[in-house]
Design a protein around this motif. Sequence first.
Motif, PDB file in Angstrom:
ATOM      1  N   ILE A 112      87.776  71.552  40.200  1.00 52.26           N
ATOM      2  CA  ILE A 112      87.752  69.987  39.853  1.00 52.26           C
ATOM      3  C   ILE A 112      88.722  69.605  39.406  1.00 52.26           C
ATOM      4  N   ALA A 117      90.807  67.708  44.221  1.00 56.60           N
ATOM      5  CA  ALA A 117      89.971  67.905  44.624  1.00 56.60           C
ATOM      6  C   ALA A 117      89.162  67.077  45.026  1.00 56.60           C
ATOM      7  N   TYR A 118      89.176  66.145  44.287  1.00 51.12           N
ATOM      8  CA  TYR A 118      88.325  64.549  44.363  1.00 51.12           C
ATOM      9  C   TYR A 118      89.537  63.410  44.045  1.00 51.12           C
ATOM     10  N   GLN A 123      86.681  58.764  42.773  1.00 46.39           N
ATOM     11  CA  GLN A 123      85.723  59.393  42.617  1.00 46.39           C
ATOM     12  C   GLN A 123      85.223  60.002  43.897  1.00 46.39           C
ATOM     13  N   GLU A 124      85.748  59.736  45.208  1.00 42.56           N
ATOM     14  CA  GLU A 124      85.832  60.361  45.985  1.00 42.56           C
ATOM     15  C   GLU A 124      86.050  61.884  46.219  1.00 42.56           C
ATOM     16  N   GLY A 125      85.203  62.757  46.833  1.00 44.57           N
ATOM     17  CA  GLY A 125      85.267  64.333  47.098  1.00 44.57           C
ATOM     18  C   GLY A 125      86.339  64.218  47.885  1.00 44.57           C
ATOM     19  N   GLY A 128      85.713  68.032  51.278  1.00 49.01           N
ATOM     20  CA  GLY A 128      84.182  67.957  52.134  1.00 49.01           C
ATOM     21  C   GLY A 128      84.636  67.600  53.260  1.00 49.01           C
ATOM     22  N   SER A 163      79.830  69.329  43.617  1.00 52.06           N
ATOM     23  CA  SER A 163      79.140  67.981  44.075  1.00 52.06           C
ATOM     24  C   SER A 163      81.049  66.507  44.110  1.00 52.06           C
ATOM     25  N   MET A 164      81.642  66.816  42.843  1.00 52.65           N
ATOM     26  CA  MET A 164      83.322  66.027  42.906  1.00 52.65           C
ATOM     27  C   MET A 164      84.009  66.641  44.278  1.00 52.65           C
ATOM     28  N   THR A 165      82.967  67.820  44.327  1.00 53.03           N
ATOM     29  CA  THR A 165      84.652  67.822  45.400  1.00 53.03           C
ATOM     30  C   THR A 165      84.175  67.252  47.197  1.00 53.03           C
ATOM     31  N   GLY A 166      83.093  67.146  46.986  1.00 55.06           N
ATOM     32  CA  GLY A 166      82.831  66.952  48.232  1.00 55.06           C
ATOM     33  C   GLY A 166      82.164  68.208  49.628  1.00 55.06           C
TER      34      GLY A 166
END
Length: 214
Positions: A112, A117-118, A123-125, A128, A163-166
Motif C-alpha cells: 500500500i 500501488a495507487y 486514489q485509482e489502484g 488491478g 482494495s486501494m491497489t485494485g
Amino acid sequence: MHLLHIDSSIRGDWSVSRRLTARAVDAWRAAHPDGTVAYRDLGAEPLPHLDAEGGLARMTPPDQHTPAQRESWQLSERLVDEVKQADVVLLGLPLYNFGAPSSVKSWVDHLIVPGLAYDPTTQEGLLGGREFVVLATRGGGYGEGTPRYGWDHAEPWLPHGLSMTGMQPRFISAELTLAPSVPAMAELIPLHEASLAAAEKEIDNLWVPAGASR
C-alpha cells in the motif's frame, strides 16, 4: 505469461495451503508451458513489519527519507514490482488464530504505497487487471450455521486490505483441514475430504480453455 506464487504457511510439509498452491502452479504450467514462475515464501522468509524507523517512508517525501525509510521504501518497490510483472498472483492463505498470518498482513502493508500501488490524487489502484487467486485453508469450520460462524477474519479482510491497489481476489477454500490429525474432529473427516476435493477440482479447472475438459 508470468505467475507470482506466494506461500505463507509455517507448517512445511504439513501445510494444506502449500499443497494446494503447488497443485495450482502445476495446473498453470500445464496451461502455459512457456510461462515463468517467481516464488516468495512468506512463511520461511517473512517480511519485516512496518516499524517506527522505516514504516513512515510511505508518508515522507523520498528526498527526505532516513536510511531506514529508504530501505523500507526500496523493499516496497521490489514487492510492488513483483506484482506488476505477474499476469497471475497466487497466494496461499491459512487461517491463524482466526486471522491472516502476520506475514501476509506485512506483505499487504508493504504494497500500500502511494505512487506505486495507487494514484495518490485519484486514489485509482495501479495493480488491478491481473488474476489474483487466493487458496484459503481453515483448520475448522466457520460457515453459516456453525458455532464459530463469522470467526474467519482472513478471507473477509483481504479484499478490503488490498482494495486501494485494485487487486480483486478470487477465493478457493478448503476447511476442516485439522480433522485428520485431531482426534476430537475425527467425525468431520468426511466433510474435510469433500471440501478438499471440491477445492482441488476448482483448482484443476482454473486455466482449462473454454470447451476443454480435464
